[in-house]
Design a protein around this motif. Structure first.
Motif, PDB file in Angstrom:
ATOM      1  N   VAL A 183       0.827  -1.213   0.000  1.00  9.35           N
ATOM      2  CA  VAL A 183       0.000   0.000   0.000  1.00  9.35           C
ATOM      3  C   VAL A 183       0.860   1.261   0.000  1.00  9.35           C
ATOM      4  O   VAL A 183       2.036   1.235   0.360  1.00  9.35           O
ATOM      5  CB  VAL A 183      -0.953   0.029   1.222  1.00  9.35           C
ATOM      6  CG1 VAL A 183      -1.874  -1.181   1.214  1.00  9.35           C
ATOM      7  CG2 VAL A 183      -0.176   0.098   2.540  1.00  9.35           C
ATOM      8  N   ARG A 184       0.227   2.344  -0.414  1.00  7.81           N
ATOM      9  CA  ARG A 184       0.912   3.640  -0.476  1.00  7.81           C
ATOM     10  C   ARG A 184       1.155   4.198   0.934  1.00  7.81           C
ATOM     11  O   ARG A 184       0.283   4.114   1.810  1.00  7.81           O
ATOM     12  CB  ARG A 184       0.037   4.627  -1.253  1.00  7.81           C
ATOM     13  CG  ARG A 184       0.662   6.004  -1.483  1.00  7.81           C
ATOM     14  CD  ARG A 184      -0.370   6.988  -1.989  1.00  7.81           C
ATOM     15  NE  ARG A 184      -1.333   7.337  -0.925  1.00  7.81           N
ATOM     16  CZ  ARG A 184      -2.431   8.046  -1.122  1.00  7.81           C
ATOM     17  NH1 ARG A 184      -2.740   8.475  -2.332  1.00  7.81           N
ATOM     18  NH2 ARG A 184      -3.249   8.325  -0.120  1.00  7.81           N
ATOM     19  N   GLY A 185       2.330   4.756   1.139  1.00 10.34           N
ATOM     20  CA  GLY A 185       2.615   5.515   2.350  1.00 10.34           C
ATOM     21  C   GLY A 185       3.021   4.692   3.566  1.00 10.34           C
ATOM     22  O   GLY A 185       3.246   3.485   3.491  1.00 10.34           O
ATOM     23  N   HIS A 186       3.091   5.370   4.680  1.00 10.33           N
ATOM     24  CA  HIS A 186       3.536   4.813   5.960  1.00 10.33           C
ATOM     25  C   HIS A 186       2.305   4.405   6.777  1.00 10.33           C
ATOM     26  O   HIS A 186       1.630   5.245   7.357  1.00 10.33           O
ATOM     27  CB  HIS A 186       4.361   5.869   6.718  1.00 10.33           C
ATOM     28  CG  HIS A 186       4.910   5.395   8.026  1.00 10.33           C
ATOM     29  ND1 HIS A 186       4.143   5.298   9.164  1.00 10.33           N
ATOM     30  CD2 HIS A 186       6.164   4.998   8.382  1.00 10.33           C
ATOM     31  CE1 HIS A 186       4.896   4.861  10.167  1.00 10.33           C
ATOM     32  NE2 HIS A 186       6.116   4.675   9.723  1.00 10.33           N
ATOM     33  N   TRP A 187       2.024   3.092   6.810  1.00 11.27           N
ATOM     34  CA  TRP A 187       0.876   2.591   7.571  1.00 11.27           C
ATOM     35  C   TRP A 187       1.279   2.532   9.044  1.00 11.27           C
ATOM     36  O   TRP A 187       2.219   1.843   9.412  1.00 11.27           O
ATOM     37  CB  TRP A 187       0.473   1.208   7.071  1.00 11.27           C
ATOM     38  CG  TRP A 187      -0.781   0.664   7.714  1.00 11.27           C
ATOM     39  CD1 TRP A 187      -0.955   0.310   9.019  1.00 11.27           C
ATOM     40  CD2 TRP A 187      -2.035   0.422   7.059  1.00 11.27           C
ATOM     41  NE1 TRP A 187      -2.228  -0.129   9.230  1.00 11.27           N
ATOM     42  CE2 TRP A 187      -2.921  -0.089   8.048  1.00 11.27           C
ATOM     43  CE3 TRP A 187      -2.507   0.562   5.755  1.00 11.27           C
ATOM     44  CZ2 TRP A 187      -4.235  -0.445   7.765  1.00 11.27           C
ATOM     45  CZ3 TRP A 187      -3.808   0.198   5.471  1.00 11.27           C
ATOM     46  CH2 TRP A 187      -4.668  -0.290   6.460  1.00 11.27           C
ATOM     47  N   ASP A 188       0.548   3.235   9.878  1.00 12.43           N
ATOM     48  CA  ASP A 188       0.851   3.280  11.308  1.00 12.43           C
ATOM     49  C   ASP A 188       0.529   1.931  11.962  1.00 12.43           C
ATOM     50  O   ASP A 188      -0.565   1.396  11.779  1.00 12.43           O
ATOM     51  CB  ASP A 188       0.016   4.388  11.973  1.00 12.43           C
ATOM     52  CG  ASP A 188       0.539   4.755  13.353  1.00 12.43           C
ATOM     53  OD1 ASP A 188       0.779   3.836  14.156  1.00 12.43           O
ATOM     54  OD2 ASP A 188       0.702   5.961  13.623  1.00 12.43           O
ATOM     55  N   SER A 189       1.483   1.401  12.722  1.00 13.70           N
ATOM     56  CA  SER A 189       1.302   0.091  13.368  1.00 13.70           C
ATOM     57  C   SER A 189       0.109   0.051  14.307  1.00 13.70           C
ATOM     58  O   SER A 189      -0.444  -1.020  14.593  1.00 13.70           O
ATOM     59  CB  SER A 189       2.558  -0.302  14.143  1.00 13.70           C
ATOM     60  OG  SER A 189       3.649  -0.432  13.260  1.00 13.70           O
ATOM     61  N   SER A 190      -0.302   1.215  14.816  1.00 13.38           N
ATOM     62  CA  SER A 190      -1.429   1.247  15.750  1.00 13.38           C
ATOM     63  C   SER A 190      -2.777   1.065  15.036  1.00 13.38           C
ATOM     64  O   SER A 190      -3.800   0.816  15.668  1.00 13.38           O
ATOM     65  CB  SER A 190      -1.444   2.571  16.533  1.00 13.38           C
ATOM     66  OG  SER A 190      -1.678   3.657  15.646  1.00 13.38           O
ATOM     67  N   LYS A 191      -2.751   1.188  13.706  1.00 14.48           N
ATOM     68  CA  LYS A 191      -3.992   1.046  12.927  1.00 14.48           C
ATOM     69  C   LYS A 191      -4.181  -0.446  12.638  1.00 14.48           C
ATOM     70  O   LYS A 191      -3.700  -0.969  11.638  1.00 14.48           O
ATOM     71  CB  LYS A 191      -3.873   1.836  11.627  1.00 14.48           C
ATOM     72  CG  LYS A 191      -5.209   2.125  10.959  1.00 14.48           C
ATOM     73  CD  LYS A 191      -5.031   2.929   9.686  1.00 14.48           C
ATOM     74  CE  LYS A 191      -4.606   4.357   9.959  1.00 14.48           C
ATOM     75  NZ  LYS A 191      -4.370   5.118   8.725  1.00 14.48           N
ATOM     76  N   LYS A 192      -4.855  -1.129  13.568  1.00 16.70           N
ATOM     77  CA  LYS A 192      -4.944  -2.590  13.501  1.00 16.70           C
ATOM     78  C   LYS A 192      -6.233  -3.107  12.869  1.00 16.70           C
ATOM     79  O   LYS A 192      -6.329  -4.279  12.542  1.00 16.70           O
ATOM     80  CB  LYS A 192      -4.796  -3.185  14.905  1.00 16.70           C
ATOM     81  CG  LYS A 192      -3.437  -2.883  15.541  1.00 16.70           C
ATOM     82  CD  LYS A 192      -3.277  -3.595  16.857  1.00 16.70           C
ATOM     83  CE  LYS A 192      -2.004  -3.199  17.582  1.00 16.70           C
ATOM     84  NZ  LYS A 192      -0.784  -3.445  16.827  1.00 16.70           N
ATOM     85  N   GLN A 193      -7.231  -2.255  12.722  1.00 17.76           N
ATOM     86  CA  GLN A 193      -8.463  -2.712  12.087  1.00 17.76           C
ATOM     87  C   GLN A 193      -9.232  -1.558  11.453  1.00 17.76           C
ATOM     88  O   GLN A 193      -9.103  -0.410  11.869  1.00 17.76           O
ATOM     89  CB  GLN A 193      -9.355  -3.447  13.084  1.00 17.76           C
ATOM     90  CG  GLN A 193      -9.952  -2.567  14.180  1.00 17.76           C
ATOM     91  CD  GLN A 193     -10.926  -3.365  15.053  1.00 17.76           C
ATOM     92  OE1 GLN A 193     -10.609  -4.445  15.528  1.00 17.76           O
ATOM     93  NE2 GLN A 193     -12.125  -2.828  15.250  1.00 17.76           N
ATOM     94  N   ILE A 194      -9.980  -1.901  10.414  1.00 23.05           N
ATOM     95  CA  ILE A 194     -10.892  -0.949   9.782  1.00 23.05           C
ATOM     96  C   ILE A 194     -12.276  -1.588   9.815  1.00 23.05           C
ATOM     97  O   ILE A 194     -12.474  -2.703   9.315  1.00 23.05           O
ATOM     98  CB  ILE A 194     -10.494  -0.644   8.317  1.00 23.05           C
ATOM     99  CG1 ILE A 194      -9.105  -0.017   8.232  1.00 23.05           C
ATOM    100  CG2 ILE A 194     -11.537   0.262   7.660  1.00 23.05           C
ATOM    101  CD1 ILE A 194      -8.984   1.381   8.800  1.00 23.05           C
ATOM    102  N   SER A 195     -13.213  -0.885  10.439  1.00 28.10           N
ATOM    103  CA  SER A 195     -14.604  -1.330  10.463  1.00 28.10           C
ATOM    104  C   SER A 195     -15.415  -0.254   9.755  1.00 28.10           C
ATOM    105  O   SER A 195     -15.583   0.848  10.266  1.00 28.10           O
ATOM    106  CB  SER A 195     -15.082  -1.510  11.900  1.00 28.10           C
ATOM    107  OG  SER A 195     -16.447  -1.876  11.921  1.00 28.10           O
ATOM    108  N   ALA A 196     -15.868  -0.553   8.533  1.00 26.64           N
ATOM    109  CA  ALA A 196     -16.620   0.424   7.743  1.00 26.64           C
ATOM    110  C   ALA A 196     -17.599  -0.325   6.848  1.00 26.64           C
ATOM    111  O   ALA A 196     -17.192  -1.221   6.096  1.00 26.64           O
ATOM    112  CB  ALA A 196     -15.665   1.274   6.901  1.00 26.64           C
ATOM    113  N   PRO A 197     -18.904   0.007   6.913  1.00 30.63           N
ATOM    114  CA  PRO A 197     -19.907  -0.699   6.105  1.00 30.63           C
ATOM    115  C   PRO A 197     -19.713  -0.440   4.616  1.00 30.63           C
ATOM    116  O   PRO A 197     -19.365   0.671   4.207  1.00 30.63           O
ATOM    117  CB  PRO A 197     -21.236  -0.126   6.596  1.00 30.63           C
ATOM    118  CG  PRO A 197     -20.889   1.186   7.215  1.00 30.63           C
ATOM    119  CD  PRO A 197     -19.495   1.081   7.726  1.00 30.63           C
TER     120      PRO A 197
END
Length: 318
Positions: A183-197
């Motif tokens: 993926v593009r850019g610097h993914w922050d390690s604290s971003k562990k999940q995405i919940s979006a309908p």
């Protein structure tokens, strides 16, 4: 070559056998009406020409044992009109098989090959596998991968195995599927999940797009950082807890980090930089699979991405 004009069938009545209970009506009709394009199946469902127990139903209706299905007269292609799959592709798919037993086959699907025919394609992986395994009359896809996504794809050789795996996919913790994505850019390690309908839309062109929308279906993806390439890109692991169309691709974009090579949801500049490095593909790969087999054993498989992926990642890390 002799051509045949297909004659319309008469009205058909089918009674659902117990082994088909729980299957969606649209998927059931695709197996029963060989040669019928998906557009035809959805049209006869939408217009109410297909009736279950004398009533109209939606494509997502799940069959029950004993259901009575009425099918309208249809004009279908003759069985001998099936387009033979090119020998080179058959050999490529045969070589991609990583696991096979009496009831299940798992292959490392190459990027760029659709899992089934339709939308202008005369064949996909399932049609090719039916040609490779003509003796397996019940061959069916257990799940799907997008055409440009590579990796582990399950194909059931028996109805009982298909039913078992569908149940495992629906139950929490039943099947563990993991993907790699660049993926593009610097993914922050604290971003562990995405919940979006997620809500599916079909554009005028017939192309299917998915968007984050409160009216959509609940969708959850877990993420983990695997490797960083400065601030330019991150290699992540994605585990879809729900199984929505284009889920990982849309959730990655929602997080602000679109997947490389994604023509629908990606970033053109990021994709072009990867293409300049030789990375002409979607950088999404189903690399790990853990599934409970009907005999109680746990099958664990891993699949390597292709050389294009490996060379691109090497150049990024150089």
């Amino acid at each position: 070559m002799t051509t045949h004009t297909a004659q319309p069938t008469a009205v058909q009545w089918l009674v659902v056998a117990p082994e088909y209970a729980g299957q969606r009506i649209d998927n059931f009709l695709r197996t029963q009406l060989k040669g019928a394009p998906k557009t035809l199946i959805y049209r006869i469902l939408r217009t109410g020409e297909v009736r279950v127990n004398k009533g109209r139903i939606k494509p997502e209706y799940r069959l029950q044992a004993g259901d009575s299905i009425r099918l309208p007269p249809l004009r279908l292609a003759e069985p001998d009109e099936a387009v033979p799959v090119a020998q080179a592709l058959l050999q490529r798919l045969e070589a991609a098989i990583l696991y096979e037993d009496k009831g299940l086959l798992v292959l490392n699907k190459p990027a760029g090959i659709a899992v089934h025919g339709g939308s202008g394609l005369s064949f996909g992986v399932i049609e090719a596998m039916r040609q490779l395994r003509p003796e397996a009359s019940e061959l069916e896809l257990v799940h799907r991968l997008d055409r440009d996504t590579s990796g582990l794809l399950m194909i059931a050789k028996r109805r009982s195995v298909l039913r078992h795996l569908h149940q495992a996919l629906r139950s929490e913790g039943g099947v563990d599927k993991r993907y790699m994505a660049l993926v593009r850019g610097h993914w922050d390690s604290s971003k562990k999940q995405i919940s979006a309908p997620l809500l599916k839309n079909t554009l005028r062109s017939g192309e299917r797009m998915v968007e984050v929308n409160p009216e959509g279906k609940e969708a959850l993806t877990l993420f983990k950082v695997l490797r960083r390439f400065g601030n330019f890109a991150t290699l992540i692991e994605a585990s879809p807890i729900t199984g929505r169309t284009h889920q990982i691709r849309v959730h990655a974009r929602q997080a602000g980090h679109p997947i490389g090579g994604d023509s629908k949801y990606g970033d053109e500049q990021f994709t072009q930089t990867l293409r300049d490095l030789g990375g002409k593909r979607l950088f999404l790969h189903a690399f790990s699979l853990k599934i409970p087999l009907p005999d109680g054993q746990l099958l664990q498989l891993e699949a390597e991405p292709d050389e294009i992926w490996k060379h691109t990642v090497e150049k990024l890390g150089a």
